[in-house]
Write a protein that holds these residues in place. Sequence first.
Motif, PDB file in Angstrom:
ATOM      1  N   LEU A 135      21.854 -23.115 -48.667  1.00 34.64           N
ATOM      2  CA  LEU A 135      20.476 -23.243 -48.193  1.00 34.64           C
ATOM      3  C   LEU A 135      20.329 -22.479 -46.881  1.00 34.64           C
ATOM      4  N   VAL A 136      19.207 -21.788 -46.723  1.00 32.52           N
ATOM      5  CA  VAL A 136      19.011 -20.970 -45.531  1.00 32.52           C
ATOM      6  C   VAL A 136      17.775 -21.434 -44.755  1.00 32.52           C
ATOM      7  N   ALA A 137      17.986 -21.760 -43.495  1.00 32.66           N
ATOM      8  CA  ALA A 137      16.910 -22.294 -42.653  1.00 32.66           C
ATOM      9  C   ALA A 137      16.139 -21.153 -41.993  1.00 32.66           C
ATOM     10  N   ALA A 138      15.169 -20.616 -42.735  1.00 32.10           N
ATOM     11  CA  ALA A 138      14.366 -19.520 -42.198  1.00 32.10           C
ATOM     12  C   ALA A 138      12.950 -19.976 -41.819  1.00 32.10           C
ATOM     13  N   ASP A 139      12.743 -21.298 -41.771  1.00 34.30           N
ATOM     14  CA  ASP A 139      11.513 -21.795 -41.124  1.00 34.30           C
ATOM     15  C   ASP A 139      11.891 -22.155 -39.697  1.00 34.30           C
ATOM     16  N   LEU A 140      11.547 -21.278 -38.782  1.00 30.47           N
ATOM     17  CA  LEU A 140      11.911 -21.500 -37.377  1.00 30.47           C
ATOM     18  C   LEU A 140      10.678 -21.880 -36.583  1.00 30.47           C
ATOM     19  N   GLN A 141       9.621 -22.276 -37.309  1.00 31.94           N
ATOM     20  CA  GLN A 141       8.370 -22.551 -36.656  1.00 31.94           C
ATOM     21  C   GLN A 141       8.004 -24.027 -36.652  1.00 31.94           C
ATOM     22  N   ARG A 142       7.919 -24.617 -37.815  1.00 31.40           N
ATOM     23  CA  ARG A 142       7.501 -26.002 -37.910  1.00 31.40           C
ATOM     24  C   ARG A 142       8.489 -26.888 -37.153  1.00 31.40           C
ATOM     25  N   PRO A 143       7.975 -27.814 -36.333  1.00 32.82           N
ATOM     26  CA  PRO A 143       8.869 -28.657 -35.546  1.00 32.82           C
ATOM     27  C   PRO A 143       9.932 -29.326 -36.416  1.00 32.82           C
ATOM     28  N   ASN A 144      11.166 -29.083 -36.076  1.00 30.70           N
ATOM     29  CA  ASN A 144      12.327 -29.711 -36.710  1.00 30.70           C
ATOM     30  C   ASN A 144      12.485 -29.414 -38.194  1.00 30.70           C
ATOM     31  N   ALA A 145      11.986 -28.257 -38.613  1.00 30.73           N
ATOM     32  CA  ALA A 145      12.195 -27.835 -40.001  1.00 30.73           C
ATOM     33  C   ALA A 145      13.678 -27.600 -40.255  1.00 30.73           C
ATOM     34  N   VAL A 146      14.374 -27.092 -39.253  1.00 25.43           N
ATOM     35  CA  VAL A 146      15.810 -26.816 -39.411  1.00 25.43           C
ATOM     36  C   VAL A 146      16.577 -28.126 -39.608  1.00 25.43           C
ATOM     37  N   ASN A 147      16.272 -29.142 -38.767  1.00 28.88           N
ATOM     38  CA  ASN A 147      16.926 -30.453 -38.951  1.00 28.88           C
ATOM     39  C   ASN A 147      16.646 -31.001 -40.337  1.00 28.88           C
ATOM     40  N   GLN A 148      15.380 -30.864 -40.733  1.00 34.28           N
ATOM     41  CA  GLN A 148      14.986 -31.409 -42.031  1.00 34.28           C
ATOM     42  C   GLN A 148      15.814 -30.771 -43.147  1.00 34.28           C
ATOM     43  N   LEU A 149      15.978 -29.446 -43.092  1.00 35.13           N
ATOM     44  CA  LEU A 149      16.754 -28.766 -44.133  1.00 35.13           C
ATOM     45  C   LEU A 149      18.218 -29.207 -44.077  1.00 35.13           C
ATOM     46  N   GLN A 150      18.718 -29.432 -42.852  1.00 37.88           N
ATOM     47  CA  GLN A 150      20.108 -29.893 -42.734  1.00 37.88           C
ATOM     48  C   GLN A 150      20.286 -31.273 -43.369  1.00 37.88           C
ATOM     49  N   VAL A 151      19.319 -32.150 -43.131  1.00 32.78           N
ATOM     50  CA  VAL A 151      19.397 -33.488 -43.722  1.00 32.78           C
ATOM     51  C   VAL A 151      19.347 -33.385 -45.253  1.00 32.78           C
ATOM     52  N   VAL A 152      18.398 -32.597 -45.729  1.00 39.56           N
ATOM     53  CA  VAL A 152      18.231 -32.424 -47.165  1.00 39.56           C
ATOM     54  C   VAL A 152      19.495 -31.801 -47.784  1.00 39.56           C
ATOM     55  N   GLY A 153      20.064 -30.812 -47.092  1.00 39.80           N
ATOM     56  CA  GLY A 153      21.306 -30.186 -47.553  1.00 39.80           C
ATOM     57  C   GLY A 153      22.432 -31.218 -47.634  1.00 39.80           C
ATOM     58  N   GLY A 154      22.483 -32.079 -46.630  1.00 42.69           N
ATOM     59  CA  GLY A 154      23.481 -33.150 -46.618  1.00 42.69           C
ATOM     60  C   GLY A 154      23.312 -34.065 -47.824  1.00 42.69           C
ATOM     61  N   GLN A 155      22.055 -34.417 -48.096  1.00 42.15           N
ATOM     62  CA  GLN A 155      21.780 -35.288 -49.250  1.00 42.15           C
ATOM     63  C   GLN A 155      22.198 -34.614 -50.561  1.00 42.15           C
ATOM     64  N   ALA A 156      21.995 -33.290 -50.616  1.00 39.87           N
ATOM     65  CA  ALA A 156      22.338 -32.561 -51.843  1.00 39.87           C
ATOM     66  C   ALA A 156      23.824 -32.238 -51.893  1.00 39.87           C
ATOM     67  N   GLY A 157      24.507 -32.396 -50.771  1.00 38.32           N
ATOM     68  CA  GLY A 157      25.928 -32.076 -50.705  1.00 38.32           C
ATOM     69  C   GLY A 157      26.194 -30.578 -50.777  1.00 38.32           C
ATOM     70  N   VAL A 158      25.319 -29.789 -50.160  1.00 41.16           N
ATOM     71  CA  VAL A 158      25.524 -28.335 -50.171  1.00 41.16           C
ATOM     72  C   VAL A 158      25.515 -27.788 -48.742  1.00 41.16           C
ATOM     73  N   ALA A 159      25.967 -26.545 -48.614  1.00 42.64           N
ATOM     74  CA  ALA A 159      26.049 -25.918 -47.292  1.00 42.64           C
ATOM     75  C   ALA A 159      24.677 -25.431 -46.830  1.00 42.64           C
ATOM     76  N   VAL A 160      24.463 -25.456 -45.523  1.00 40.74           N
ATOM     77  CA  VAL A 160      23.210 -24.972 -44.947  1.00 40.74           C
ATOM     78  C   VAL A 160      23.534 -23.911 -43.896  1.00 40.74           C
ATOM     79  N   TYR A 161      22.923 -22.756 -44.033  1.00 39.61           N
ATOM     80  CA  TYR A 161      23.087 -21.691 -43.039  1.00 39.61           C
ATOM     81  C   TYR A 161      21.937 -21.810 -42.043  1.00 39.61           C
ATOM     82  N   ALA A 162      22.250 -22.235 -40.829  1.00 35.61           N
ATOM     83  CA  ALA A 162      21.208 -22.486 -39.831  1.00 35.61           C
ATOM     84  C   ALA A 162      21.693 -22.011 -38.459  1.00 35.61           C
ATOM     85  N   PRO A 163      21.709 -20.701 -38.263  1.00 36.57           N
ATOM     86  CA  PRO A 163      22.231 -20.161 -37.009  1.00 36.57           C
ATOM     87  C   PRO A 163      21.265 -20.317 -35.832  1.00 36.57           C
ATOM     88  N   GLU A 164      20.013 -20.602 -36.105  1.00 34.99           N
ATOM     89  CA  GLU A 164      19.014 -20.707 -35.031  1.00 34.99           C
ATOM     90  C   GLU A 164      18.454 -22.123 -34.976  1.00 34.99           C
TER      91      GLU A 164
END
Lengths: 311, 291
Positions: A135-164
């Motif tokens: 999963l790639v966190a390319a929403d760098l605008q919406r407040p805490n979109a990156v955290n949200q994707l990380q949580v969702v990635g955790g739930q799915a048990g997959v890797a998240v690329y979130a360098p920013e």
Amino acid sequence: MATFGNLSDRLAETFKNLRTKGKLSPADVDGTVREIRRALLDADVALEVVKEFTGKVRERALGDEVNRALNPAQQVVQIVNEELVAILGGQQRRLEFAKKPPTVIMLAGLQGAGKTTLAGKLAKWLAKENHTPLLVAADLQRPNAVNQLQVVGGQAGVAVYAPEPGNGVGNPVKVAKDSLKFAVDKQYDTVVIDTAGRLGVDAEMMKQAADIRKATNPDEVLFVIDAMIGQDAVATARAFQEGVDFTGVVLTKLDGDARGGAALSVASVTGRPIIFASTGETLDDFEPFHPDRMASRILDLGDILSLIEQA
Amino acid sequence: MADRTPWSLSGALRGMFAKRTIDDDTWDDLESALIRADFGPTVTEEVVDDLRAKVARYSTTDPRDLQRMLREVMEERLAKYDPTLKLTERPAVVLVVGVNGVGKTTTIGKFARFLKTFDRTVVVGAADTFRAAAVEQLATWADRAGVDIVRPQHEGQDPASVAFQTIEQAKARGTEIVIIDTAGRLQTKGGLMDELGKIRRVIEKQAPVAEVLLVLDATTGQNGLAQADAFIQHAGVTGLVITKLDGSAKAGFVLAVQEKTGIPIKLIGQGEGINDLTGFTPHVFAQNLVG
Ligand SMILES: Nc1nc2c(ncn2[C@@H]2O[C@H](COP(=O)(O)OP(=O)(O)OP(=O)(O)O)[C@@H](O)[C@H]2O)c(=O)[nH]1
Ligand SMILES: Nc1nc2c(ncn2[C@@H]2O[C@H](COP(=O)(O)OP(=O)(O)OP(=O)(O)O)[C@@H](O)[C@H]2O)c(=O)[nH]1
Ligand SMILES: [Mg+2]
Ligand SMILES: [Mg+2]
């Protein structure tokens, strides 16, 4: 709306007269078509699509195409159903995978449509199908979109690329681009890129989406759209088609009671197939799209189709 | 805010209003424009019939008269309700509800900031303990608005208890206004709708609820009416907030919502920035719609 009764009831009323007659007269057809038009508008099907659709139904109903086995009422219903399914895509279309991995899937759509949640659903499903999604966190605008994707990635048990960190920091085009190299290095075979929500009228944000597309050359660009959307579905779908272009559509929040006329509008206006239906907030609430089920949902056809048998 | 291409009924009706006289096409065009603005077939029919009668009564053939009458009809129908927020209690508790993704959390951020500029003290309560990173998102907004936040003490805490603790803190510190965020829920989910009733009851043990704001997304179609019905029934809505009016959607469905429920529109959201929130002015809304 309840005050008018549902379409089944109203059509049943119209059909009572039709059943006794041998052939459909233009007046019969007009009455029926008026009811269908109203039902489609109540289901939020876009006006231009309604016009085209009812035009076609009218033409076919008055044409020579006569099925002797059916009475006139049944014929109209059959025509309506066939035309609906035809617009919705007839057959299911499956996700396209790249010949040479990684397969790149980019998500785009209006704010709050359900992109980030869908990213998690797709990832979980892909993993189950023996893929190795990133999963790639390319929403760098919406407040805490990156955290949200990380949580969702955790739930799915997959890797998240979130360098920013996001919240306005970082360049989404660069993140998307870099993620491909990361995926190749670490041997992920599918990359799902979450992007910020954007309005059709927001030229700058639309260009950003186009830039992400250019930088990553996706195998699929999925336009994610909320089933509750009204007449704006057409303007928005056109804006995304012109701005980014997409290869398929995902209809979300189908677990509610929206009739989902948007499905018809988007499929008809853009010619792109609806691939998935999102049906809830948890990651398993997700399924391939079934055009025939959607047809009965939009027009309340479940009941109407049973009229065919009764009539 | 977005670089926007304004859409208005008058834009859609330019051809019609530019014509010399009102004719049959005029009525078709008007009908189409109202449908496209999501007024729905019923309200559209009413408005068209109403205007047809008016045009006949005043025996005018000038499309400009029709435009003016349309604006008046819209404004009159929109202005029948009182859009003032009732925030006189101390603390004044505001509960924010709605379906998924409509803009509840964002609206709370903007609203908190709005109240702050009037020197009110505000605390927000993160009673969406379900959605991924919802608490962090609200915390970011609280930080931007410069107001306090009460977070759940552990993951998956009961939302009603977070609301309770928020009000408890407000009372202890003398904070004037409490805004409670809730998880998005579709109106068809019985269990989740009952949960809202519970949150409300728990709040009322501490303080009366000043406002229950139902957030509606402008892009919504006729389903907005079903949303309003269910949330009114389960949460006792006192005001509507229309978000995402910075896009191309016109939210015509809110006219029917107001009229059917008698609940006024109180706030308008027009962007993702912290200042993109205004009160509801029927005149401005009608003007934007009709031109
Ligand atoms: N009931 C229901 N809720 C959904 C569905 N898909 C997403 N949601 C909810 O809709 C809300 C918005 O979902 P997100 O995935 O954050 O939407 P998004 O498109 O990423 O939003 P932005 O990033 O803000 O543009 C969340 O509350 C989700 O839980 C669905 O199929 N059904
Ligand atoms: N353009 C625009 N976007 C908005 C507006 N209000 C909210 N948004 C965006 O809509 C998306 C969803 O907003 P949220 O505030 O998370 O919505 P929510 O109702 O709290 O969502 P859930 O808690 O998941 O049900 C975010 O991307 C917001 O930035 C608005 O007035 N205009
Ligand atoms: Mg998102
Ligand atoms: Mg929220």
